[in-house]
Scaffold this motif. Structure first.
Motif, PDB file in Angstrom:
ATOM      1  N   UNK A 260       0.860  -1.178   0.000  1.00 31.63           N
ATOM      2  CA  UNK A 260       0.000   0.000   0.000  1.00 31.63           C
ATOM      3  C   UNK A 260       0.900   1.233   0.000  1.00 31.63           C
ATOM      4  N   UNK A 261       1.216   1.709  -1.189  1.00 32.36           N
ATOM      5  CA  UNK A 261       2.171   2.808  -1.315  1.00 32.36           C
ATOM      6  C   UNK A 261       1.691   4.068  -0.623  1.00 32.36           C
ATOM      7  N   UNK A 262       0.387   4.175  -0.423  1.00 36.66           N
ATOM      8  CA  UNK A 262      -0.152   5.388   0.189  1.00 36.66           C
ATOM      9  C   UNK A 262       0.324   5.592   1.620  1.00 36.66           C
ATOM     10  N   UNK A 263       0.973   4.590   2.202  1.00 32.42           N
ATOM     11  CA  UNK A 263       1.468   4.717   3.568  1.00 32.42           C
ATOM     12  C   UNK A 263       2.952   5.081   3.625  1.00 32.42           C
ATOM     13  N   UNK A 264       3.578   5.249   2.447  1.00 31.00           N
ATOM     14  CA  UNK A 264       5.024   5.415   2.392  1.00 31.00           C
ATOM     15  C   UNK A 264       5.430   6.637   1.588  1.00 31.00           C
ATOM     16  N   UNK A 265       6.512   7.263   2.050  1.00 33.24           N
ATOM     17  CA  UNK A 265       7.155   8.268   1.227  1.00 33.24           C
ATOM     18  C   UNK A 265       7.754   7.599  -0.010  1.00 33.24           C
ATOM     19  N   UNK A 266       7.770   8.334  -1.102  1.00 26.08           N
ATOM     20  CA  UNK A 266       8.327   7.838  -2.348  1.00 26.08           C
ATOM     21  C   UNK A 266       9.382   8.824  -2.822  1.00 26.08           C
ATOM     22  N   UNK A 267      10.439   8.300  -3.395  1.00 24.71           N
ATOM     23  CA  UNK A 267      11.525   9.151  -3.864  1.00 24.71           C
ATOM     24  C   UNK A 267      11.835   8.922  -5.333  1.00 24.71           C
ATOM     25  N   UNK A 268      12.413   9.952  -5.925  1.00 22.84           N
ATOM     26  CA  UNK A 268      12.956   9.863  -7.288  1.00 22.84           C
ATOM     27  C   UNK A 268      14.461  10.133  -7.208  1.00 22.84           C
ATOM     28  N   UNK A 269      15.210   9.292  -7.900  1.00 20.07           N
ATOM     29  CA  UNK A 269      16.654   9.442  -7.997  1.00 20.07           C
ATOM     30  C   UNK A 269      17.043   9.367  -9.467  1.00 20.07           C
ATOM     31  N   UNK A 270      18.259   9.771  -9.760  1.00 15.24           N
ATOM     32  CA  UNK A 270      18.740   9.643 -11.137  1.00 15.24           C
ATOM     33  C   UNK A 270      20.226   9.309 -11.131  1.00 15.24           C
ATOM     34  N   UNK A 271      20.636   8.688 -12.219  1.00 15.80           N
ATOM     35  CA  UNK A 271      22.045   8.311 -12.351  1.00 15.80           C
ATOM     36  C   UNK A 271      22.496   8.577 -13.774  1.00 15.80           C
ATOM     37  N   UNK A 272      23.446   9.479 -13.903  1.00 13.06           N
ATOM     38  CA  UNK A 272      24.045   9.781 -15.191  1.00 13.06           C
ATOM     39  C   UNK A 272      25.258   8.877 -15.399  1.00 13.06           C
ATOM     40  N   UNK A 273      25.662   8.656 -16.637  1.00  8.31           N
ATOM     41  CA  UNK A 273      26.817   7.795 -16.905  1.00  8.31           C
ATOM     42  C   UNK A 273      28.059   8.252 -16.146  1.00  8.31           C
ATOM     43  N   UNK A 274      28.688   7.318 -15.451  1.00  7.10           N
ATOM     44  CA  UNK A 274      29.906   7.617 -14.728  1.00  7.10           C
ATOM     45  C   UNK A 274      29.723   8.362 -13.425  1.00  7.10           C
ATOM     46  N   UNK A 275      28.476   8.554 -13.019  1.00  9.37           N
ATOM     47  CA  UNK A 275      28.210   9.302 -11.784  1.00  9.37           C
ATOM     48  C   UNK A 275      27.415   8.449 -10.807  1.00  9.37           C
ATOM     49  N   UNK A 276      27.451   8.858  -9.544  1.00  5.65           N
ATOM     50  CA  UNK A 276      26.654   8.171  -8.533  1.00  5.65           C
ATOM     51  C   UNK A 276      25.172   8.496  -8.712  1.00  5.65           C
ATOM     52  N   UNK A 277      24.356   7.613  -8.178  1.00  4.80           N
ATOM     53  CA  UNK A 277      22.926   7.874  -8.184  1.00  4.80           C
ATOM     54  C   UNK A 277      22.632   8.998  -7.202  1.00  4.80           C
ATOM     55  N   UNK A 278      21.900  10.006  -7.662  1.00  7.51           N
ATOM     56  CA  UNK A 278      21.633  11.161  -6.809  1.00  7.51           C
ATOM     57  C   UNK A 278      20.146  11.359  -6.572  1.00  7.51           C
ATOM     58  N   UNK A 279      19.859  11.926  -5.432  1.00  8.42           N
ATOM     59  CA  UNK A 279      18.485  12.238  -5.049  1.00  8.42           C
ATOM     60  C   UNK A 279      17.953  13.372  -5.911  1.00  8.42           C
ATOM     61  N   UNK A 280      16.734  13.217  -6.391  1.00  4.13           N
ATOM     62  CA  UNK A 280      16.066  14.260  -7.160  1.00  4.13           C
ATOM     63  C   UNK A 280      14.965  14.911  -6.331  1.00  4.13           C
ATOM     64  N   UNK A 281      14.164  14.102  -5.679  1.00  4.36           N
ATOM     65  CA  UNK A 281      13.090  14.635  -4.867  1.00  4.36           C
ATOM     66  C   UNK A 281      12.305  13.519  -4.213  1.00  4.36           C
ATOM     67  N   UNK A 282      11.434  13.907  -3.291  1.00  2.00           N
ATOM     68  CA  UNK A 282      10.608  12.927  -2.596  1.00  2.00           C
ATOM     69  C   UNK A 282       9.276  13.556  -2.221  1.00  2.00           C
ATOM     70  N   UNK A 283       8.318  12.686  -1.971  1.00  2.37           N
ATOM     71  CA  UNK A 283       6.985  13.126  -1.568  1.00  2.37           C
ATOM     72  C   UNK A 283       6.523  12.250  -0.420  1.00  2.37           C
ATOM     73  N   UNK A 284       5.850  12.862   0.544  1.00  2.00           N
ATOM     74  CA  UNK A 284       5.406  12.057   1.676  1.00  2.00           C
ATOM     75  C   UNK A 284       4.150  11.260   1.309  1.00  2.00           C
ATOM     76  N   UNK A 285       3.670  10.464   2.232  1.00  2.00           N
ATOM     77  CA  UNK A 285       2.599   9.504   1.955  1.00  2.00           C
ATOM     78  C   UNK A 285       1.295  10.181   1.568  1.00  2.00           C
ATOM     79  N   UNK A 286       1.028  11.349   2.100  1.00  2.00           N
ATOM     80  CA  UNK A 286      -0.238  12.015   1.799  1.00  2.00           C
ATOM     81  C   UNK A 286      -0.129  12.994   0.636  1.00  2.00           C
ATOM     82  N   UNK A 287       1.093  13.290   0.228  1.00  2.00           N
ATOM     83  CA  UNK A 287       1.291  14.176  -0.902  1.00  2.00           C
ATOM     84  C   UNK A 287       1.349  15.643  -0.570  1.00  2.00           C
ATOM     85  N   UNK A 288       1.344  15.987   0.708  1.00  2.00           N
ATOM     86  CA  UNK A 288       1.347  17.400   1.070  1.00  2.00           C
ATOM     87  C   UNK A 288       2.710  17.905   1.502  1.00  2.00           C
TER      88      UNK A 288
END
Length: 127
Positions: free
Chosen positions: A28-56
């Protein structure tokens, strides 16, 4: 078993927009924060953003603030990443992830706070 499936990546010209989706199943994803990350060639995976469970509550990497927006539709168990004013520096594989602990909003920029990850979707921005 939790599955996260990203979609919406592709090739876009600089200044263009894309919207990524991340569909969750098996939890039930609605109970969890969700994050977006990205990884460019030759670089570490980096945090892009996140949203909490309720979206606010959201948080973003400084370089994407004002250009990227994260939202969620809990009825569809889906999280979105709207990306505007894209630049070649945004080129990367983008991943979504679900937090380890329900109803928790702390250190969401850390990769080890996330339990499950999607397979990633490629975003390429041409100059």
């Amino acid at each position: 078993q939790v599955q996260l499936v990203e979609s919406g990546g592709g090739l876009v010209q600089a200044g263009g927009s894309l919207r990524l989706s991340c569909a969750a199943s098996g939890r039930t994803a609605s109970q969890y924060a969700m994050g977006w990350f990205r990884q460019a060639p030759g670089k570490d995976r980096e945090f892009v953003g996140a949203i909490n469970w309720s979206g606010d509550n959201t948080v973003y990497l400084d370089s994407v603030k004002g250009r990227f927006t994260i939202s969620r539709d809990n009825a569809k168990n889906t999280v979105y990443l709207q990306m505007n004013s894209l630049t070649p520096e945004d080129t990367a594989v983008y991943y979504c992830a679900i937090h380890r602990t329900s109803f928790t909003w702390s250190n969401v920029w850390l990769r080890n706070k996330y339990a499950y990850w999607g397979q990633g979707t490629q975003v390429t921005v041409s100059s």
